[in-house]
Write a protein that holds these residues in place. Structure first.
Motif, mmCIF file in Angstrom:
data_model
loop_
_atom_site.group_PDB
_atom_site.id
_atom_site.type_symbol
_atom_site.label_atom_id
_atom_site.label_comp_id
_atom_site.label_asym_id
_atom_site.label_seq_id
_atom_site.Cartn_x
_atom_site.Cartn_y
_atom_site.Cartn_z
ATOM 1 N N LEU A 1 0.927 -1.173 -0.014
ATOM 2 C CA LEU A 1 -0.015 0.071 -0.093
ATOM 3 C C LEU A 1 0.854 1.245 0.121
ATOM 4 O O LEU A 1 0.614 2.301 -0.771
ATOM 5 N N GLU A 2 1.905 1.171 0.785
ATOM 6 C CA GLU A 2 2.718 2.298 0.862
ATOM 7 C C GLU A 2 3.522 2.525 -0.419
ATOM 8 O O GLU A 2 3.753 3.909 -0.688
ATOM 9 N N LEU B 1 2.189 1.872 -3.268
ATOM 10 C CA LEU B 1 1.310 2.149 -4.145
ATOM 11 C C LEU B 1 1.062 3.838 -4.034
ATOM 12 O O LEU B 1 0.815 4.627 -5.310
ATOM 13 N N PHE B 2 1.191 4.373 -2.896
ATOM 14 C CA PHE B 2 1.024 5.743 -2.716
ATOM 15 C C PHE B 2 2.163 6.386 -2.558
ATOM 16 O O PHE B 2 2.133 7.710 -2.142
ATOM 17 N N LYS B 3 3.370 5.879 -2.966
ATOM 18 C CA LYS B 3 4.648 6.464 -3.080
ATOM 19 C C LYS B 3 5.125 6.952 -1.629
ATOM 20 O O LYS B 3 5.777 8.113 -1.515
ATOM 21 N N ARG B 4 4.591 6.401 -0.606
ATOM 22 C CA ARG B 4 4.937 6.627 0.743
ATOM 23 C C ARG B 4 6.421 5.806 0.999
ATOM 24 O O ARG B 4 7.227 6.214 1.779
#
Ligand code: ZN
Ligand code: ZN
Length: 256
Positions: free
Chosen positions: A248-249, A251-254
């Motif tokens: 998830l991180e 995907l959100f470029k975190r």
């Protein structure tokens, strides 16, 4: 403006990868063939009470699916869940079907109880089908059907096994007869039971586009966790898709 929305490919953990099979396609076509009357919100309830706790506890010791907690339902079809590992999407029909399948397969092999029908059921078949069923009445008797020839191209059923889905007995009986008509030359009891359990479980399961409550989602997940093969429906479709926190991180470029 020429901006494209990038939808990155999601890498799915190996344990969640499901074998591709044609059956998967077949099932979707099959499901679309007989559209059921759309239920309203109030009518939809997920009844799993017949899948007895004792049955699942007896046969299963499953730590494969981690504890997870539902947070909602999207598109009336996919349950979103979370835990400390990440996010899960569960296809409610596929999950319900897996639970039902294991229950019916178990019942087919282990239950010898039968129930008398209030009104005996009379079934008339086309001649060719009648003859095949007549030749194979033993299979039905072994399954604890009380069935006899009755008039021209007809049978009468006076009792049936108790595990037939309540309220859907007639449809289930017709499906079983269909499977007998289609049966292969070298009849294999296990294969036949597998087909019966698959067919009956699909019909008995909650469909896509049915809104279930959070409470029902919890019950569904709890039963799914106790299944022997929780990650696929009996046709081979996935029941659970997992996104780790890291995925998830990413995907959100975190995270990189
Ligand atoms: Zn199905
Ligand atoms: Zn399926």
């Amino acid at each position: 403006m020429d901006e494209k929305i990038l939808i990155p490919k999601i890498e799915v953990k190996e344990s969640f990868i499901v074998p591709k099979s044609n059956i998967y396609k077949e099932e979707i076509i099959e499901e679309k063939k007989e559209p059921e009357a759309k239920k309203t919100y109030e009518e939809v309830t997920l009844d799993l009470s017949y899948v007895k706790e004792s049955y699942q506890e007896e046969v299963v010791d499953n730590e494969k699916v981690p504890m997870m907690y539902p947070v909602g339902l999207v598109l009336g079809t996919y349950i979103i869940c979370q835990n400390e590992l990440g996010m899960y999407l569960i296809d409610q029909h596929a999950a319900n079907e897996r639970i039902n399948y294991e229950y019916y397969y178990y019942a087919l092999n282990n239950s010898s109880d039968e129930i008398n029908m209030l009104i005996p059921m009379n079934i008339e078949l086309p001649v060719n089908e009648y003859l095949i069923v007549k030749e194979n009445l033993e299979i039905l008797k072994d399954m604890h059907f009380d069935i006899e020839e009755f008039g021209i191209n007809s049978f009468i059923i006076r009792s049936h096994p108790t595990w037939l889905p309540q309220g859907n007995e007639e449809l289930a009986i017709k499906k079983i007869l269909e499977l007998i008509v289609l049966k292969e030359k070298n009849f294999d009891r296990n294969k036949f039971n597998d087909r019966v359990a698959m067919t009956v479980s699909c019909k008995a399961s909650i469909k896509a586009n049915d809104n279930i409550s959070l409470d029902e989602m919890e019950k569904l997940i709890e039963k799914l966790r106790k299944c022997k093969n929780p990650y696929t429906c009996p046709h081979g479709r996935p029941t659970i898709i997992f996104y780790s926190i890291y995925e998830l991180e990413k995907l959100f470029k975190r995270a990189m």
